[in-house]
Structures are given as structure tokens and as C-alpha cells.
Design an enzyme around this catalytic site. Structure first.
Site, PDB file in Angstrom:
ATOM      1  N   LYS A  22       0.859  -1.212   0.000  1.00  0.00           N
ATOM      2  CA  LYS A  22       0.000   0.000   0.000  1.00  0.00           C
ATOM      3  C   LYS A  22       0.886   1.250   0.000  1.00  0.00           C
ATOM      4  CE  LYS A  22      -1.779   1.556   4.015  1.00  0.00           C
ATOM      5  NZ  LYS A  22      -1.547   2.973   4.359  1.00  0.00           N
ATOM      6  N   ASN A  23       1.882   1.287   0.909  1.00  0.00           N
ATOM      7  CA  ASN A  23       2.637   2.522   1.113  1.00  0.00           C
ATOM      8  C   ASN A  23       3.691   2.776   0.049  1.00  0.00           C
ATOM      9  OD1 ASN A  23       1.004   2.970   3.265  1.00  0.00           O
ATOM     10  ND2 ASN A  23       2.487   2.344   4.815  1.00  0.00           N
ATOM     11  N   ARG A  93      -4.737  10.809   3.902  1.00  0.00           N
ATOM     12  CA  ARG A  93      -3.599  11.692   4.218  1.00  0.00           C
ATOM     13  C   ARG A  93      -2.581  11.642   3.085  1.00  0.00           C
ATOM     14  NH1 ARG A  93      -0.195  14.233   7.760  1.00  0.00           N
ATOM     15  NH2 ARG A  93       2.004  13.814   7.452  1.00  0.00           N
ATOM     16  N   CYS A 117      -6.135  12.578  12.519  1.00  0.00           N
ATOM     17  CA  CYS A 117      -6.704  11.248  12.302  1.00  0.00           C
ATOM     18  C   CYS A 117      -6.525  10.509  13.617  1.00  0.00           C
ATOM     19  CB  CYS A 117      -6.039  10.528  11.142  1.00  0.00           C
ATOM     20  SG  CYS A 117      -4.469   9.810  11.574  1.00  0.00           S
ATOM     21  N   ARG A 122      -0.632  14.427  12.862  1.00  0.00           N
ATOM     22  CA  ARG A 122       0.003  14.221  11.552  1.00  0.00           C
ATOM     23  C   ARG A 122       0.185  15.529  10.774  1.00  0.00           C
ATOM     24  NH1 ARG A 122      -2.035   8.653   9.145  1.00  0.00           N
ATOM     25  NH2 ARG A 122       0.055   8.679   8.252  1.00  0.00           N
ATOM     26  N   PRO A 123       0.970  16.454  11.333  1.00  0.00           N
ATOM     27  CA  PRO A 123       1.225  17.722  10.635  1.00  0.00           C
ATOM     28  C   PRO A 123       2.013  17.506   9.345  1.00  0.00           C
ATOM     29  CG  PRO A 123       2.704  17.461  12.498  1.00  0.00           C
ATOM     30  CD  PRO A 123       1.754  16.318  12.564  1.00  0.00           C
ATOM     31  N   ASP A 125       4.564  19.971   8.579  1.00  0.00           N
ATOM     32  CA  ASP A 125       5.601  21.018   8.650  1.00  0.00           C
ATOM     33  C   ASP A 125       6.893  20.620   7.946  1.00  0.00           C
ATOM     34  OD1 ASP A 125       5.483  19.162  10.851  1.00  0.00           O
ATOM     35  OD2 ASP A 125       7.218  20.191  11.675  1.00  0.00           O
ATOM     36  N   LEU A 126       7.255  19.326   8.044  1.00  0.00           N
ATOM     37  CA  LEU A 126       8.525  18.896   7.428  1.00  0.00           C
ATOM     38  C   LEU A 126       8.406  18.878   5.898  1.00  0.00           C
ATOM     39  CD1 LEU A 126       9.443  16.043   9.932  1.00  0.00           C
ATOM     40  CD2 LEU A 126      10.299  18.395   9.884  1.00  0.00           C
ATOM     41  N   ASP A 304       3.765   0.379  12.185  1.00  0.00           N
ATOM     42  CA  ASP A 304       2.578  -0.224  11.549  1.00  0.00           C
ATOM     43  C   ASP A 304       2.360  -1.679  11.956  1.00  0.00           C
ATOM     44  OD1 ASP A 304       2.953   1.530   8.357  1.00  0.00           O
ATOM     45  OD2 ASP A 304       2.276   2.174  10.333  1.00  0.00           O
ATOM     46  N   VAL A 326       6.705   6.776  17.342  1.00  0.00           N
ATOM     47  CA  VAL A 326       6.508   7.446  16.051  1.00  0.00           C
ATOM     48  C   VAL A 326       5.232   8.280  16.021  1.00  0.00           C
ATOM     49  CG1 VAL A 326       6.218   7.095  13.565  1.00  0.00           C
ATOM     50  CG2 VAL A 326       7.845   5.676  14.840  1.00  0.00           C
ATOM     51  N   ARG A 396      -9.019  -0.284   3.961  1.00  0.00           N
ATOM     52  CA  ARG A 396      -8.125   0.741   3.418  1.00  0.00           C
ATOM     53  C   ARG A 396      -6.790   0.138   2.997  1.00  0.00           C
ATOM     54  NH1 ARG A 396      -7.735   6.281   6.729  1.00  0.00           N
ATOM     55  NH2 ARG A 396      -6.325   6.553   4.980  1.00  0.00           N
TER      56      ARG A 396
HETATM   57  C1  EPZ Z   1       3.816   6.807   6.366  1.00  0.00           C
HETATM   58  O1  EPZ Z   1       3.000   7.831   6.902  1.00  0.00           O
HETATM   59  C2  EPZ Z   1       2.897   5.605   6.209  1.00  0.00           C
HETATM   60  N1  EPZ Z   1       1.816   5.938   5.270  1.00  0.00           N
HETATM   61  C3  EPZ Z   1       2.320   5.213   7.565  1.00  0.00           C
HETATM   62  O2  EPZ Z   1       1.540   4.030   7.368  1.00  0.00           O
HETATM   63  C4  EPZ Z   1       3.484   4.879   8.505  1.00  0.00           C
HETATM   64  O3  EPZ Z   1       2.975   4.574   9.786  1.00  0.00           O
HETATM   65  C5  EPZ Z   1       4.425   6.093   8.609  1.00  0.00           C
HETATM   66  O4  EPZ Z   1       4.881   6.461   7.274  1.00  0.00           O
HETATM   67  C6  EPZ Z   1       5.645   5.791   9.457  1.00  0.00           C
HETATM   68  O5  EPZ Z   1       6.321   4.683   8.933  1.00  0.00           O
HETATM   69  C7  EPZ Z   1       2.094   5.972   3.954  1.00  0.00           C
HETATM   70  O6  EPZ Z   1       3.209   5.741   3.514  1.00  0.00           O
HETATM   71  C8  EPZ Z   1       0.950   6.304   3.033  1.00  0.00           C
HETATM   72  P1  EPZ Z   1       5.704  10.128   8.733  1.00  0.00           P
HETATM   73  P2  EPZ Z   1       3.578   9.356   7.002  1.00  0.00           P
HETATM   74  O7  EPZ Z   1       5.676  11.394   7.954  1.00  0.00           O
HETATM   75  O8  EPZ Z   1       4.428   9.650   5.831  1.00  0.00           O
HETATM   76  C9  EPZ Z   1       5.391  13.277  12.235  1.00  0.00           C
HETATM   77  C10 EPZ Z   1      -0.291   2.604   7.665  1.00  0.00           C
HETATM   78  O9  EPZ Z   1      -0.880   2.090   8.636  1.00  0.00           O
HETATM   79  N2  EPZ Z   1       5.482  14.280  11.162  1.00  0.00           N
HETATM   80  O10 EPZ Z   1       6.930   9.267   8.682  1.00  0.00           O
HETATM   81  O11 EPZ Z   1       2.424  10.238   7.293  1.00  0.00           O
HETATM   82  C11 EPZ Z   1       4.053  12.547  12.196  1.00  0.00           C
HETATM   83  O12 EPZ Z   1       3.064  13.296  12.877  1.00  0.00           O
HETATM   84  C12 EPZ Z   1       0.137   4.060   7.713  1.00  0.00           C
HETATM   85  O13 EPZ Z   1      -0.028   2.003   6.582  1.00  0.00           O
HETATM   86  C13 EPZ Z   1       5.644  15.609  11.521  1.00  0.00           C
HETATM   87  O14 EPZ Z   1       5.708  15.950  12.704  1.00  0.00           O
HETATM   88  O15 EPZ Z   1       4.477   9.201   8.304  1.00  0.00           O
HETATM   89  C14 EPZ Z   1       4.368  11.243  12.869  1.00  0.00           C
HETATM   90  O16 EPZ Z   1       4.318  11.425  14.274  1.00  0.00           O
HETATM   91  C15 EPZ Z   1      -0.158   4.699   9.055  1.00  0.00           C
HETATM   92  N3  EPZ Z   1       5.717  16.538  10.530  1.00  0.00           N
HETATM   93  C16 EPZ Z   1       5.821  10.980  12.451  1.00  0.00           C
HETATM   94  O17 EPZ Z   1       6.344  12.237  12.000  1.00  0.00           O
HETATM   95  C17 EPZ Z   1       5.646  16.203   9.202  1.00  0.00           C
HETATM   96  O18 EPZ Z   1       5.746  17.102   8.333  1.00  0.00           O
HETATM   97  C18 EPZ Z   1       5.954   9.947  11.333  1.00  0.00           C
HETATM   98  O19 EPZ Z   1       5.271  10.463  10.234  1.00  0.00           O
HETATM   99  C19 EPZ Z   1       5.478  14.847   8.861  1.00  0.00           C
HETATM  100  C20 EPZ Z   1       5.398  13.898   9.858  1.00  0.00           C
END
Ligand code: EPZ
Length: 418
Positions: A22-23, A93, A117, A122-123, A125-126, A304, A326, A396
Site C-alpha cells: 500500500k505505502n 492523508r 486522524c 500528523r502535521p 511542517d517537514l 505499523d 513514532v 483501506r
Molecule cells: C507513512 O506515513 C505511512 N503511510 C504510515 O503508514 C506509517 O505509519 C508512517 O509512514 C511511518 O512509517 C504511507 O506511507 C501512506 P511520517 P507518514 O511522515 O508519511 C510526524 C499505515 O498504517 N510528522 O513518517 O504520514 C508525524 O506526525 C500508515 O499504513 C511531523 O511531525 O508518516 C508522525 O508522528 C499509518 N511533521 C511521524 O512524524 C511532518 O511534516 C511519522 O510520520 C510529517 C510527519
């Protein structure tokens, strides 16, 4: 709304094939927007999140068609739309992954700010800091993120190795003027799959899978044909289904090295894992041992898989400590498992799981995709019938989950309730 009814107690036996990731598929579908013309993606899972993203692409003017069950053709027009529709993007998202590609192709992009969610705020900002470093002007108005400008190569340091931010910046950099270096990037296998796909489209991406990715901008990308990697989280979920039922299952179509963090932890609980060529066999044990879990970015233990491990450890012969580093709100499963007889205490980012002899079937509800999958695992092992609500959350991210589990001997069925 559907419900899953599971009569627990069957030991799962047999062989099951894992679908495409999926990802990875979501990132590759977004990346296809970078090239005008046709791209064909193979091994794409038919899951709700993919359908929503394809609906968004259709809305942006792309032609979307399924050539075979899991083979997708995308035809991207010259004037692809720049604004993703709120009613669709709010459901996914990952629709924010269109920011980078649209900014690169059209010099502007609009995506809805993600709502909260279940697993956290899930901001973005990065993502935005990275795109600004590449010269994009960012405005936040009326609940939308608006990015504009023509990406210029630059050096970007990510405060946290965010998967989505890494992907968005990579995609925006592929056609930027000059060279981009991104540091402290995510190293997940899905990042490597995206880099391989971008390079197949004519990009010059180096270093994916390490802490530093270097991208040399090229003028144009072209469509290509590419196959999505297997889903390591679905594979892990199937591994734990074998373990929690004391079964014996061969999981096929996997990339073993992507599963090492899960294999190591599962072996600590006493399950046997026998690795083969692109497959592995999991033999469960009646005496599940406790172990501690701390979720971390790859190659640490994947967040996950945290919920699924909580379900397994609920039946261990001791006490396990789970720390979720995370996401800030991803331990809610504990409350649902307690309704099945589990003994779990959640304090902030930590869950203490005291193993119990048995879980008992109950009426429960999925809070998010992975806690839903974990409730399926708990239901498979529980005494009596478990009824799982909010099954659309599981749909999903898992393709044909009931079919696959029933083929292994699970006694489960889906019913529709209004
Ligand atoms: C991806 O989400 C995956 N989704 C998630 O899978 C997975 O849990 C996550 O990576 C971590 O491995 C997809 O790939 C579609 P992150 P993503 O940006 O990109 C914080 C599933 O069940 N953060 O690595 O949204 C955020 O809030 C889903 O398949 C910021 O603070 O994850 C979180 O606490 C769930 N600012 C942490 O980083 C930002 O700009 C990890 O988020 C971005 C993220």
C-alpha cells in the site's frame, strides 16, 4: 457499514501470497504525475486507499484504467489539474504526496491541510519546510496548503526522518534546477521503491535507503512500466496470524530483508520462522513468550506492526512493555483488547501488556487500519465469536483479507449492517 464475524480457535495452516505494498503503491501513483503520458504499474493492491487516490487523479484529468486485476495504466495529461478536491483528499492523508509532483509539473499545487486522524495530528511542517528550501512559496489559507514556484536544487535537513516528507521532497527535486541533497531521510523500503521508480522514469536519484539522498535535476521524466514491492506490513500481519493461532503458514511473495525487524521480534516470542527464497514459514507456539517493543523509523521495529504485536503479546506467558515513539496516539487498541479479556495498562506512549490465558470473543471496533487488523488477529485466537465494527478502516490497507485468512482455515465472514 460492514462487520467481520470471527469464530476463534482455528490453527491457521497453508500458504498465502502477499499483495503489493500500500505505502509504495500510493507514493508511485503520486509520482506518476511527474511524467506526461502513460505509466503502467504492476502488483498494485486493490484497496480503498488506492481507489481514493486514483479518484483524485481522475479528478485532476488523468486517465485511469485497470489492465488486469492488479495492473494499472495511468495516462497523465499535459495540463494536469493543480488542486486536489477536499471531499476526496480528506479521506486520505497520502493525498498530500501530490504536492511535490504537481509543484514540479505545473509550478503550483493545492492540497487540503490534513485533518487529525485517529493515530495523531500528523502535521505537514517537514513537507513544507523541505519544499520551501527548494524555493517554493507556501501559503496556508481556507484549510488548504498552496505551494507555488519552480523548484531549485538545495540542501535540506529533515528534523525527523518523515516518510511522506522524504517522498514529497524527492519528487519535487527530480526536475528541479540543479542538485538537491536531503539529509536525515526516511530509509523505509517504500522510499527505495520510489527512488527506483523515479530513476526508471529518467530521474537521477542516489542514496535511497541511506541517511542521505542526492538528486540531480533533469528537464523531463517519461512514463515507464514498474512493479510495486510486496507489502511488508501485510506480510508481518500474516506472520502474526500464524503465531497467535499456533498455526503453520507459508507466506509467499515477500522480500525477506524488509521483514528482519519483524522476524527478530517474532522469534523472541517463541515462534519459529524458517526463511526461504522470497517466502517464509511461521510455526506458532502454544507458549508465547513476552518481549518488549519500541517502534522506530526503519530499520527499527515498524509502528505499523505495533498493534498486531500488542494482540499477540496479550496472550504471552509474562509481561511485555510496548513504547510507541513514532505516533502520539497509537495505543488505543489496548481499550478494545481489554474488552476481550486482555490485561493492558496504557500510560502516555507506553503500554504494559500482562499476558492472559485466553481472550474471549466480543463486539469491538477498529480505531484505525492497523488496530483493525490487530482485532482480527485477536478474534482468530479468542474463544467464541468476535464481531468487528468499522471494517472499512481495514479495507483501506488489506486486499482480500477475509479470502486469504479463510484459505488458511479461519472461520470468518463479512456481514453488511446498515
Ligand atoms: C507513512 O506515513 C505511512 N503511510 C504510515 O503508514 C506509517 O505509519 C508512517 O509512514 C511511518 O512509517 C504511507 O506511507 C501512506 P511520517 P507518514 O511522515 O508519511 C510526524 C499505515 O498504517 N510528522 O513518517 O504520514 C508525524 O506526525 C500508515 O499504513 C511531523 O511531525 O508518516 C508522525 O508522528 C499509518 N511533521 C511521524 O512524524 C511532518 O511534516 C511519522 O510520520 C510529517 C510527519
Amino acid at each position: 457499514m460492514d462487520k467481520l464475524l470471527i469464530a476463534g480457535g482455528q490453527k491457521l495452516q497453508g500458504r498465502v501470497k502477499v499483495s503489493g505494498a500500500k505505502n509504495a503503491a500510493l507514493a508511485l501513483i503520486a509520482a506518476a504525475v511527474l511524467a506526461e503520458g502513460e505509466t503502467v504499474l504492476e502488483n498494485v493492491p486493490r484497496i480503498a486507499d488506492v481507489e481514493v487516490l486514483l479518484h483524485i487523479l481522475d479528478d485532476l484529468g488523468a486517465k485511469v484504467s485497470w489492465l488486469e486485476e492488479n495492473t494499472l495504466a495511468l495516462n497523465i495529461p499535459a495540463a494536469v489539474g493543480i488542486a486536489t478536491p477536499y471531499n476526496l483528499a480528506k479521506r486520505l492523508r497520502a493525498s498530500n504526496l501530490l504536492l511535490g509532483p504537481l509543484l514540479s509539473r505545473r509550478g503550483e499545487a493545492q492540497v487540503p491541510l490534513p485533518g487529525g486522524c485517529n493515530i495523531g495530528t500528523r502535521p505537514m511542517d517537514l513537507h513544507l519546510k523541505g519544499l520551501q528550501a527548494l524555493g517554493a512559496a507556501i501559503e496556508l489559507e481556507h484549510g488548504y496548503v498552496k505551494a507555488s514556484g519552480s523548484p531549485q536544487g538545495n540542501r535540506v535537513y529533515l528534523d525527523f526522518p518523515s516518510v511522506g516528507a522524504t517522498e514529497n521532497i524527492m519528487m519535487a527535486a527530480t526536475r528541479a534546477q540543479g542538485i538537491t541533497v536531503i539529509e536525515n531521510v526516511a530509509k523505509e523500503p517504500e522510499i527505495v521503491d520510489l527512488a527506483n521508480f523515479l530513476n526508471a522514469m529518467g530521474a537521477k536519484v542516489r542514496g535511497a535507503g541511506t541517511d542521505l539522498i542526492k538528486i540531480e535535476g533533469v528537464p523531463e521524466l517519461h512514463g515507464t512500466r514498474y512493479s510495486v514491492i510486496p507489502d511488508r506490513i501485510e506480510a508481518g500481519t500474516m506472520m502474526l496470524a500464524a503465531a497467535i493461532t499456533g498455526g503453520n503458514v507459508v507466506i509467499q511473495n515477500v522480500i525477506n530483508r524488509h521483514l528482519q525487524p519483524i522476524i527478530a521480534k517474532l522469534q523472541e516470542t517463541g515462534a519459529q520462522v524458517i526463511e526461504g527464497e522470497g517466502e517464509l514459514q511461521v510455526i506458532g507456539t502454544a507458549e508465547i513468550k513476552p518481549t518488549d517493543i519500541k517502534t522506530l523509523p526503519y530499520p527499527g521495529f515498524p509502528t505499523d506492526m505495533q498493534s498486531q504485536m500488542m494482540a499477540l503479546l496479550s496472550l504471552s506467558q509474562g509481561t511485555s512493555v510496548i513504547v510507541e515513539t513514532v505516533f502520539e496516539n497509537r495505543l488505543q487498541l489496548g481499550e478494545e483488547l481489554k474488552r476481550m479479556g486482555a490485561n493492558i495498562k496504557v500510560e502516555g506512549q507506553t503500554a504494559v501488556v500482562i499476558g492472559v490465558e485466553k481472550l474471549y470473543g466480543a463486539e469491538v471496533k477498529a480505531c484505525d487500519l492497523r488496530s483493525g487488523a490487530a482485532l482480527v488477529l485477536a478474534g482468530l485466537a479468542a474463544e467464541g465469536e468476535t464481531s468487528i465494527n468499522q471494517v472499512h478502516l481495514i479495507d483501506r490497507g488489506y486486499e482480500k483479507l477475509e479470502e486469504k485468512l479463510r484459505s488458511l482455515g479461519a472461520d470468518m465472514r463479512r456481514i453488511s449492517v446498515d
